[in-house]
Motif scaffolding. Structure first.
Motif, PDB file in Angstrom:
ATOM      1  N   GLU A  84       0.833  -1.114  -0.028  1.00  0.00           N
ATOM      2  CA  GLU A  84       0.200  -0.185  -0.057  1.00  0.00           C
ATOM      3  C   GLU A  84       0.864   1.495   0.018  1.00  0.00           C
ATOM      4  O   GLU A  84       0.518   2.220  -0.646  1.00  0.00           O
ATOM      5  CB  GLU A  84      -0.927   0.024   1.133  1.00  0.00           C
ATOM      6  N   ILE A  85       2.039   0.914   0.573  1.00  0.00           N
ATOM      7  CA  ILE A  85       2.983   2.163   0.699  1.00  0.00           C
ATOM      8  C   ILE A  85       4.407   2.109   0.435  1.00  0.00           C
ATOM      9  O   ILE A  85       4.989   2.835  -0.355  1.00  0.00           O
ATOM     10  CB  ILE A  85       2.727   3.057   2.326  1.00  0.00           C
ATOM     11  N   SER A  86       4.900   0.897   0.555  1.00  0.00           N
ATOM     12  CA  SER A  86       6.327   0.839   1.004  1.00  0.00           C
ATOM     13  C   SER A  86       7.236   0.703  -0.148  1.00  0.00           C
ATOM     14  O   SER A  86       8.328   0.718  -0.250  1.00  0.00           O
ATOM     15  CB  SER A  86       6.498  -0.860   1.345  1.00  0.00           C
ATOM     16  N   LEU A  87       6.533   0.624  -1.477  1.00  0.00           N
ATOM     17  CA  LEU A  87       7.624   0.703  -2.627  1.00  0.00           C
ATOM     18  C   LEU A  87       7.614   2.051  -3.299  1.00  0.00           C
ATOM     19  O   LEU A  87       8.351   2.455  -4.199  1.00  0.00           O
ATOM     20  CB  LEU A  87       6.726  -0.427  -3.693  1.00  0.00           C
ATOM     21  N   LYS A  88       6.690   3.001  -2.668  1.00  0.00           N
ATOM     22  CA  LYS A  88       6.502   4.291  -3.320  1.00  0.00           C
ATOM     23  C   LYS A  88       8.049   4.947  -3.244  1.00  0.00           C
ATOM     24  O   LYS A  88       8.547   4.791  -2.188  1.00  0.00           O
ATOM     25  CB  LYS A  88       5.459   4.959  -2.812  1.00  0.00           C
ATOM     26  N   TRP A  89       8.139   5.800  -3.937  1.00  0.00           N
ATOM     27  CA  TRP A  89       9.691   6.456  -4.025  1.00  0.00           C
ATOM     28  C   TRP A  89       9.714   7.091  -2.507  1.00  0.00           C
ATOM     29  O   TRP A  89      10.596   7.127  -1.967  1.00  0.00           O
ATOM     30  CB  TRP A  89       9.543   7.533  -4.973  1.00  0.00           C
ATOM     31  N   LEU A 124       6.068   5.765 -10.535  1.00  0.00           N
ATOM     32  CA  LEU A 124       6.230   7.634 -10.637  1.00  0.00           C
ATOM     33  C   LEU A 124       4.780   8.110 -10.196  1.00  0.00           C
ATOM     34  O   LEU A 124       3.677   7.706 -11.052  1.00  0.00           O
ATOM     35  CB  LEU A 124       6.393   7.793 -11.949  1.00  0.00           C
ATOM     36  N   TRP A 125       4.574   8.483  -9.129  1.00  0.00           N
ATOM     37  CA  TRP A 125       3.133   8.965  -8.695  1.00  0.00           C
ATOM     38  C   TRP A 125       3.413  10.513  -8.165  1.00  0.00           C
ATOM     39  O   TRP A 125       4.331  10.611  -6.996  1.00  0.00           O
ATOM     40  CB  TRP A 125       2.578   8.040  -7.708  1.00  0.00           C
ATOM     41  N   HIS A 126       2.490  11.302  -8.493  1.00  0.00           N
ATOM     42  CA  HIS A 126       2.722  12.686  -7.906  1.00  0.00           C
ATOM     43  C   HIS A 126       2.487  12.816  -6.532  1.00  0.00           C
ATOM     44  O   HIS A 126       3.000  13.509  -5.665  1.00  0.00           O
ATOM     45  CB  HIS A 126       1.601  13.773  -8.542  1.00  0.00           C
ATOM     46  N   ASN A 168       1.541   6.135 -12.265  1.00  0.00           N
ATOM     47  CA  ASN A 168       0.178   6.154 -11.585  1.00  0.00           C
ATOM     48  C   ASN A 168      -0.390   7.424 -11.664  1.00  0.00           C
ATOM     49  O   ASN A 168       0.301   8.382 -11.240  1.00  0.00           O
ATOM     50  CB  ASN A 168       0.601   5.850 -10.067  1.00  0.00           C
ATOM     51  N   GLU A 169      -1.715   7.462 -11.908  1.00  0.00           N
ATOM     52  CA  GLU A 169      -2.427   8.662 -12.066  1.00  0.00           C
ATOM     53  C   GLU A 169      -1.785   9.794 -12.731  1.00  0.00           C
ATOM     54  O   GLU A 169      -1.808  10.721 -12.468  1.00  0.00           O
ATOM     55  CB  GLU A 169      -2.803   9.163 -10.550  1.00  0.00           C
ATOM     56  N   PRO A 170      -1.431   9.529 -14.007  1.00  0.00           N
ATOM     57  CA  PRO A 170      -1.082  10.479 -14.879  1.00  0.00           C
ATOM     58  C   PRO A 170      -1.950  11.658 -15.445  1.00  0.00           C
ATOM     59  O   PRO A 170      -1.368  12.755 -16.025  1.00  0.00           O
ATOM     60  CB  PRO A 170      -0.250   9.806 -16.180  1.00  0.00           C
ATOM     61  N   THR A 283      -6.830  -2.889  -9.810  1.00  0.00           N
ATOM     62  CA  THR A 283      -6.019  -2.551  -8.809  1.00  0.00           C
ATOM     63  C   THR A 283      -6.272  -2.092  -7.311  1.00  0.00           C
ATOM     64  O   THR A 283      -5.486  -2.619  -6.600  1.00  0.00           O
ATOM     65  CB  THR A 283      -4.804  -1.603  -9.529  1.00  0.00           C
ATOM     66  N   GLU A 284      -7.500  -1.488  -7.214  1.00  0.00           N
ATOM     67  CA  GLU A 284      -7.629  -0.728  -5.935  1.00  0.00           C
ATOM     68  C   GLU A 284      -9.100  -0.928  -5.569  1.00  0.00           C
ATOM     69  O   GLU A 284      -9.593   0.212  -5.126  1.00  0.00           O
ATOM     70  CB  GLU A 284      -6.960   0.500  -5.871  1.00  0.00           C
ATOM     71  N   LEU A 285      -9.750  -1.970  -5.713  1.00  0.00           N
ATOM     72  CA  LEU A 285     -11.366  -2.002  -5.694  1.00  0.00           C
ATOM     73  C   LEU A 285     -11.727  -1.672  -4.237  1.00  0.00           C
ATOM     74  O   LEU A 285     -11.055  -2.285  -3.320  1.00  0.00           O
ATOM     75  CB  LEU A 285     -11.735  -3.299  -6.222  1.00  0.00           C
ATOM     76  N   SER A 333      -8.393   0.573   6.175  1.00  0.00           N
ATOM     77  CA  SER A 333      -8.836   1.107   4.924  1.00  0.00           C
ATOM     78  C   SER A 333      -8.497   2.564   5.124  1.00  0.00           C
ATOM     79  O   SER A 333      -8.633   3.072   5.911  1.00  0.00           O
ATOM     80  CB  SER A 333     -10.441   1.022   4.883  1.00  0.00           C
ATOM     81  N   TRP A 334      -8.093   2.971   3.695  1.00  0.00           N
ATOM     82  CA  TRP A 334      -7.677   4.430   3.502  1.00  0.00           C
ATOM     83  C   TRP A 334      -9.099   5.344   3.685  1.00  0.00           C
ATOM     84  O   TRP A 334      -8.941   6.346   3.765  1.00  0.00           O
ATOM     85  CB  TRP A 334      -6.868   4.573   2.299  1.00  0.00           C
ATOM     86  N   LEU A 335     -10.325   4.574   3.528  1.00  0.00           N
ATOM     87  CA  LEU A 335     -11.643   5.441   3.547  1.00  0.00           C
ATOM     88  C   LEU A 335     -11.973   5.565   4.890  1.00  0.00           C
ATOM     89  O   LEU A 335     -12.618   4.829   5.674  1.00  0.00           O
ATOM     90  CB  LEU A 335     -12.625   4.564   2.680  1.00  0.00           C
TER      91      LEU A 335
END
Ligand code: 9MR
Length: 387
Positions: A84-89, A124-126, A168-170, A283-285, A333-335
């Motif tokens: 959910e988080i650990s691979l992000k830059w 790559l995600w903003h 991600n999310e371009p 991917t994120e249902l 859940s992030w929600l």
């Protein structure tokens, strides 16, 4: 009667509070293991496999490590996990050239030991550019920062990762004709950053499936119609330049406040994707609820119905390879409920049993399967029969 102050305090950091409490063992989820075991029928991963798909969920290293009943549920139900988080830059390189891979290493190891795949989210995600990179890319655009990040993670996890969300999310409709989001990468390198990232990723993952992952593609509202159109245009453009793009991720954060999914448009969109020869992964249902004051039965029914409507459309497509939910249990859940929602539903729930949480994932806060679980199971099983 619920104390507003108490709810606020808990809600302002509700999810983290709940999570910490669970991890610390101060919240009683004693029946969790029992309810998972009590579930009859094949697991979601088995049902998915019978239809040639994978089933997965987003997880954190912390929850897998500290919450053994949650971990068992993940291992029972999933053939894939998404960090959910650990691979992000931002997680891997919070300070320049100081790599922090421990959390991602843990998830990869759980996957290796238990025969799971990792879904490689997201390069790559903003939303996860380290502050130092945001500043340095702004001052002097240097692609080597990106190359170093890719070369640090892609070979390291290449044995367990099949799919990579390279970008991600371009998209962000409403600003530019091409619909591209004005993120740090666009500002530094221009629109070619996407093509460049895909080509770079191919060097480090010769056999990986390289994906672009996007959200907000499901409903009959103008911005989502625009995003479907712009996404197809982007993909066509990349394919016309022989950019290594294998597939797309549909995040699928369903939202009951937006009405019902726009089945016809999603079908047409998927048909175009099939024609372009790409694969598709959900991917994120998950499902954001609209009415937290309704009875549990109604709430869970509405979540399940929307899930079923969506999966019936998507699983009809031969391009689909798998489904991941964004978390497996409402416990993580992030929600989170907004301040307004909490204020309007004061007194409605008893937080201790998880009812004050959004109920948009297959398992509830004590890991008992809900109607959404049955909806996922049934649509997966139908795909099997349909083959
Ligand atoms: O759910 C994730 C949350 O825990 C993180 O704090 C956040 C920033 O890393 O990212 C969330 O996940 C997002 C995903 O990476 C991309 N699509 C939207 C997800 C929810 O915001």
């Amino acid at each position: 009667m619920c104390d507003v102050q108490a709810v606020r305090l808990r809600s302002s950091n509700e999810w983290r509070y709940t999570r910490r409490a669970v991890i610390a063992g101060t919240v009683g989820f004693a029946s969790a293991a029992l309810s998972v075991q009590a579930k009859a029928g094949p697991s979601l991963k088995v049902l998915a496999e019978q239809g040639g798909l994978f089933f997965g969920a987003a997880v954190t290293a912390e929850a897998l490590r500290l919450d053994s009943s949650f971990r068992s549920a993940v291992l029972n139900e999933c053939s894939s996990v998404t960090p959910e988080i650990s691979l992000k830059w931002g997680a891997v390189e919070p300070l320049h050239a100081r790599l922090e891979m421990a959390a991602m290493d843990e998830i990869a190891e759980v996957a290796r030991v238990n025969g799971l795949r990792v879904y490689g989210h997201a390069l790559l995600w903003h939303g996860s550019v380290p502050q130092w990179a945001e500043a340095m890319l702004g001052d002097s655009p240097d692609w080597r920062y990106i190359r170093n990040y890719f070369s640090s993670v892609m070979p390291r996890y290449g044995d367990v990762v099949r799919y990579w969300d390279v970008v991600n999310e371009p998209l962000e409709p409403g600003h530019r004709d091409d619909g591209l989001r004005a993120n740090a990468f666009l500002r530094a390198f221009g629109p070619v950053y996407i093509e460049r990232a895909m080509r770079e990723a191919r060097l480090f993952a010769p056999d990986g499936k390289l994906m672009i992952n996007e959200y907000g593609l499901e409903y009959d509202i103008p911005v989502e119609g625009d995003r479907r159109y712009l996404f197809l245009k982007l993909i066509e453009d990349l394919k016309s330049k022989s950019v290594p793009l294998d597939g797309i991720g549909l995040q699928a954060h369903l939202d009951l406040r937006k009405g019902k999914i726009f089945a016809k448009a999603i079908r047409e969109f998927l048909r175009e994707i099939e024609e372009l020869g790409l694969v598709v992964v959900v991917t994120e249902l998950d499902v954001k609820e609209a009415d937290y004051a309704a009875s549990l039965e109604r709430r869970d029914g509405a979540v399940a119905d929307e899930t079923r409507r969506y999966l019936e459309v998507v699983l009809d497509s031969p391009a689909v390879r798998g489904i991941s939910t964004w978390g497996l249990s409402d416990r993580y859940s992030w929600l989170r409920l907004t301040e307004d929602e909490l204020a309007s539903y004061t007194g409605t729930w008893n937080h201790e049993d998880g009812q004050g949480l959004n109920r948009g994932l297959p398992l509830d806060a004590i890991l008992a399967p809900k109607r959404m679980y049955a909806a996922v199971a049934r649509t997966l099983a139908r795909r099997d029969l349909g083959r």
